[in-house]
Design a protein around this motif. Structure first.
Motif, PDB file in Angstrom:
ATOM      1  N   MET A  34       2.375  -2.019  -6.281  1.00 23.17           N
ATOM      2  CA  MET A  34       2.674  -0.678  -5.777  1.00 23.17           C
ATOM      3  C   MET A  34       1.850  -0.395  -4.519  1.00 23.17           C
ATOM      4  O   MET A  34       0.734  -0.888  -4.361  1.00 23.17           O
ATOM      5  CB  MET A  34       2.356   0.374  -6.839  1.00 23.17           C
ATOM      6  CG  MET A  34       3.152   0.212  -8.116  1.00 23.17           C
ATOM      7  SD  MET A  34       4.918   0.508  -7.889  1.00 23.17           S
ATOM      8  CE  MET A  34       4.911   2.273  -7.622  1.00 23.17           C
ATOM      9  N   SER A  35       2.405   0.435  -3.641  1.00 26.15           N
ATOM     10  CA  SER A  35       1.728   0.735  -2.382  1.00 26.15           C
ATOM     11  C   SER A  35       1.112   2.123  -2.413  1.00 26.15           C
ATOM     12  O   SER A  35       1.408   2.945  -3.289  1.00 26.15           O
ATOM     13  CB  SER A  35       2.716   0.649  -1.221  1.00 26.15           C
ATOM     14  OG  SER A  35       3.671   1.696  -1.302  1.00 26.15           O
ATOM     15  N   GLU A  36       0.256   2.367  -1.438  1.00 27.45           N
ATOM     16  CA  GLU A  36      -0.308   3.698  -1.213  1.00 27.45           C
ATOM     17  C   GLU A  36       0.142   4.179   0.161  1.00 27.45           C
ATOM     18  O   GLU A  36       0.532   3.373   1.021  1.00 27.45           O
ATOM     19  CB  GLU A  36      -1.830   3.646  -1.272  1.00 27.45           C
ATOM     20  CG  GLU A  36      -2.381   3.220  -2.631  1.00 27.45           C
ATOM     21  CD  GLU A  36      -3.899   3.238  -2.640  1.00 27.45           C
ATOM     22  OE1 GLU A  36      -4.487   4.307  -2.370  1.00 27.45           O
ATOM     23  OE2 GLU A  36      -4.497   2.178  -2.901  1.00 27.45           O
ATOM     24  N   LEU A  37       0.058   5.481   0.365  1.00 29.99           N
ATOM     25  CA  LEU A  37       0.450   6.065   1.644  1.00 29.99           C
ATOM     26  C   LEU A  37      -0.765   6.122   2.562  1.00 29.99           C
ATOM     27  O   LEU A  37      -1.814   6.643   2.179  1.00 29.99           O
ATOM     28  CB  LEU A  37       1.019   7.465   1.431  1.00 29.99           C
ATOM     29  CG  LEU A  37       1.823   8.081   2.572  1.00 29.99           C
ATOM     30  CD1 LEU A  37       3.054   7.233   2.885  1.00 29.99           C
ATOM     31  CD2 LEU A  37       2.246   9.500   2.207  1.00 29.99           C
ATOM     32  N   LEU A  38      -0.640   5.554   3.753  1.00 30.33           N
ATOM     33  CA  LEU A  38      -1.731   5.574   4.722  1.00 30.33           C
ATOM     34  C   LEU A  38      -1.727   6.916   5.436  1.00 30.33           C
ATOM     35  O   LEU A  38      -0.782   7.242   6.155  1.00 30.33           O
ATOM     36  CB  LEU A  38      -1.556   4.433   5.729  1.00 30.33           C
ATOM     37  CG  LEU A  38      -2.698   4.220   6.724  1.00 30.33           C
ATOM     38  CD1 LEU A  38      -3.989   3.822   6.009  1.00 30.33           C
ATOM     39  CD2 LEU A  38      -2.325   3.156   7.735  1.00 30.33           C
ATOM     40  N   LEU A  39      -2.765   7.688   5.247  1.00 30.37           N
ATOM     41  CA  LEU A  39      -2.807   9.043   5.787  1.00 30.37           C
ATOM     42  C   LEU A  39      -3.380   9.089   7.199  1.00 30.37           C
ATOM     43  O   LEU A  39      -3.038   9.977   7.981  1.00 30.37           O
ATOM     44  CB  LEU A  39      -3.626   9.949   4.857  1.00 30.37           C
ATOM     45  CG  LEU A  39      -3.103  10.060   3.415  1.00 30.37           C
ATOM     46  CD1 LEU A  39      -4.014  10.949   2.585  1.00 30.37           C
ATOM     47  CD2 LEU A  39      -1.677  10.594   3.402  1.00 30.37           C
ATOM     48  N   GLU A  40      -4.264   8.130   7.536  1.00 34.56           N
ATOM     49  CA  GLU A  40      -4.861   8.131   8.864  1.00 34.56           C
ATOM     50  C   GLU A  40      -3.885   7.564   9.889  1.00 34.56           C
ATOM     51  O   GLU A  40      -3.135   6.647   9.615  1.00 34.56           O
ATOM     52  CB  GLU A  40      -6.147   7.293   8.885  1.00 34.56           C
ATOM     53  CG  GLU A  40      -7.209   7.746   7.911  1.00 34.56           C
ATOM     54  CD  GLU A  40      -7.000   7.191   6.513  1.00 34.56           C
ATOM     55  OE1 GLU A  40      -6.050   6.398   6.347  1.00 34.56           O
ATOM     56  OE2 GLU A  40      -7.751   7.559   5.604  1.00 34.56           O
TER      57      GLU A  40
END
Length: 257
Positions: free
Chosen positions: A1-7
């Protein structure tokens, strides 16, 4: 599963449109490294694979992070030679989908030790247009683009178009007449520079990587834990420890220089 890159990733501002979302799995510290993008034919010949492998491996050892598109052929060769912990694979599908399936083990390793990126959410199946977006991200991330083999009207030549629009330096391998006609045309038109001496080329970008590497010593001076340092700077920890610049004392990094 992936995460959302906020920067925000500054390099991606060179794209026609910054991605609405950017998903990741792995070590985002690689985004701050000196990076070179390597692309080429999915049906690469033996010469191109061999030279790509040597080039990618030597650049990686010099501290340069290798960026490519996770595809078969030149992409897979570049990722594998760089080592999973020192490469970024940009995918045309969701990160949870290992495409192409033949690269599953390689992509799993990169997701664990390096960095997988995608502008598409988990579950998204690759399409022809998603590879166009993928290619633009691959080019934008690199400080320069290396095309080791490409026929005319190939996807790699579309990547060249992105690089030209972004003002990126383009490098190619020298090929015989009738081979890799796309890169030969770039040389003929003066749009690319040939890599005739791999060691000389690597020293140019390796020196830039060493300058960036000073930031790692600054990081070490904050006495981070060994686990955090390995997570954020896996290549630098081992290289600097071997060079006697840092040591591990009571579970923390200590600077010796």
């Amino acid at each position: 599963m992936s995460e959302l890159l906020l920067e925000k990733v500054p390099a991606l501002e060179a794209m026609r449109k910054y991605p609405d979302e950017l998903h990741y799995c792995g070590n985002t510290a690689l985004l701050s490294r000196v990076k070179l993008s390597i692309v080429g034919s999915r049906r690469a010949d033996g010469y191109s694979r061999f030279m790509t492998s040597e080039l990618s491996a030597k650049l990686s050892r010099a501290g340069v992070c290798i960026v490519s598109g996770g595809a078969m052929g030149i992409d897979a060769t570049a990722h594998a030679a760089a080592g999973a912990s020192n490469t970024i694979a940009v995918l045309g599908s969701g990160i949870d989908i290992r495409y192409p399936a033949t690269n599953r083990a390689l992509l799993d390793a990169i997701g664990h030790d390096g960095l997988l990126l995608s502008p598409f959410a988990d579950g998204f199946q690759a399409t022809p247009w998603s590879f166009v977006v993928r290619n633009e991200i691959v080019v934008a991330l690199g400080d320069a683009l290396i095309v080791t083999q490409a026929d005319e009207n190939s996807g790699s030549m579309r990547s060249v178009e992105h690089a030209l629009r972004m003002g990126k330096k383009i490098y190619v391998l020298p090929h015989r007449i009738g081979e890799s006609e796309g890169t030969n045309r770039l040389l003929k038109e003066g749009k690319a520079e040939a890599i005739y001496d791999i060691d000389a080329f690597v020293s140019r970008y390796g020196e830039a990587a060493r300058c960036v590497g000073d930031a790692f010593l600054d990081y070490c001076r904050t006495a981070p834990s060994y686990e955090d340092a390995v997570r954020d700077y896996p290549q630098e920890v081992f290289r600097y420890e071997l060079e006697g610049k840092i040591a591990v004392v009571a579970g923390k990094i200590s600077v010796l220089v």
